[in-house]
Design an enzyme around this catalytic site. Sequence first.
Site, mmCIF file in Angstrom:
data_model
loop_
_atom_site.group_PDB
_atom_site.id
_atom_site.type_symbol
_atom_site.label_atom_id
_atom_site.label_comp_id
_atom_site.label_asym_id
_atom_site.label_seq_id
_atom_site.Cartn_x
_atom_site.Cartn_y
_atom_site.Cartn_z
ATOM 1 N N GLU A 46 -36.383 -0.450 0.045
ATOM 2 C CA GLU A 46 -36.037 -1.869 0.194
ATOM 3 C C GLU A 46 -37.234 -2.597 0.829
ATOM 4 O OE1 GLU A 46 -33.378 -2.492 3.513
ATOM 5 O OE2 GLU A 46 -32.634 -4.402 2.702
ATOM 6 N N ASN A 106 -32.659 -10.626 -1.374
ATOM 7 C CA ASN A 106 -33.238 -9.316 -1.080
ATOM 8 C C ASN A 106 -33.065 -8.518 -2.367
ATOM 9 O OD1 ASN A 106 -33.847 -6.740 -0.192
ATOM 10 N ND2 ASN A 106 -32.777 -6.984 1.772
ATOM 11 N N LYS A 123 -29.339 -7.811 -3.527
ATOM 12 C CA LYS A 123 -28.497 -7.131 -2.532
ATOM 13 C C LYS A 123 -27.191 -7.881 -2.284
ATOM 14 C CE LYS A 123 -28.885 -5.228 2.188
ATOM 15 N NZ LYS A 123 -29.865 -5.043 3.304
ATOM 16 N N GLU A 142 -30.398 -10.871 8.381
ATOM 17 C CA GLU A 142 -30.422 -10.917 6.912
ATOM 18 C C GLU A 142 -29.551 -12.046 6.381
ATOM 19 O OE1 GLU A 142 -30.561 -6.151 6.284
ATOM 20 O OE2 GLU A 142 -30.624 -7.375 4.480
ATOM 21 N N CYS A 168 -29.919 -0.690 0.566
ATOM 22 C CA CYS A 168 -29.658 -0.466 1.985
ATOM 23 C C CYS A 168 -28.181 -0.450 2.391
ATOM 24 C CB CYS A 168 -30.445 -1.455 2.821
ATOM 25 S SG CYS A 168 -30.678 -0.838 4.476
ATOM 26 N N ASN A 193 -34.030 -0.094 4.905
ATOM 27 C CA ASN A 193 -34.754 -0.340 6.151
ATOM 28 C C ASN A 193 -33.679 -0.327 7.242
ATOM 29 O OD1 ASN A 193 -37.524 -2.665 5.585
ATOM 30 N ND2 ASN A 193 -36.662 -1.242 4.145
#
Length: 301
Positions: A46, A106, A123, A142, A168, A193
């Site tokens: 990621e 993302n 994501k 995020e 993730c 991550n």
Amino acid sequence: MTKMIIGGAQIGGIQKAETREEVVARMLALMEEAHDKGVEFLAYPEMTLTTFFPRFYVEDRSEFDHWFETEMPNAAVMPLFDKAKEYGMGFTFGYCELTPEGLHYNTSVIVSPEGEIVLTYRKTHLPGHAEYEPERSHQHLEKRYFLPGDTGFNVVRSQGVIMGMGICNDRRWPETWRVLGLQGVQLVSIGYNTPSQNNLMQAEGLEKRLYHHELSVCAGAYQNSTYAVSVAKCGDEDGNHMIGGSVIVDPDGFVIARAQGEGDELIVAEADFDKCAFGKSTVFNFAAHRRVEHYGLITAQ
Ligand code: ING
């Protein structure tokens, strides 16, 4: 295609000051090592191109637009696309996407050996929070910097293999795996991550973080009879630590390759996709065994 050599390119910490070009050079070194080992499909983590900047708070989010890519491929990553094409290698990597409409995601892509982007994923499950939370020792913003993805979980047949992606936090949600599994997925790539420190200052050991990471990937792979490659960006980023533990997992949920360190490190394993067929036709024969009339709550709330 029944057999394929899969590679996982774990990336050690990327510091704030590091340029895209410096990162791509590190990625190319792993791609060359992968080629020397016969890797046919290589997975990167990621947000492979930048530091994990959602640990930092800025009032004006446009100050962080420089962490985003406005086109893909672009000049910085073109050496990756060119080298992979020369090697005849498929690959996948994550990056931060800023669309022409000004939307932030993302994102990750799967690239064919011909150098074409054959699947784009944004994501879905964004962990953390959107506003600065002073009670936290570490921010995880995020929800401030990205929108939830609008692609959903799709698959593509590339290199003769039905491939899909998550990113993730997605690996912690069984829905990610089941939606891909219902499409016959044979190889799921989920880069990550994952900060090792718990930002709510509860006791949260590194071993617990690593266990939940591996548990999520092994369970998802087993319960959908698919291979999985889940690769970390990890180690130290400007004094912030993220877990390693990159793995390649087979359709029985066994780890068949695992990274040892927290730096740039290649893991390799041979996949035999005939192994997916057994689970999909017996224990996890969805058509024969699932009872969707009882599953409504999963989509209802
Ligand atoms: N990181 C973490 C992850 O899901 C996290 C966030 C850490 C959630 C630990 C729960 C526990 O692996 C990202 N980037 O999603």
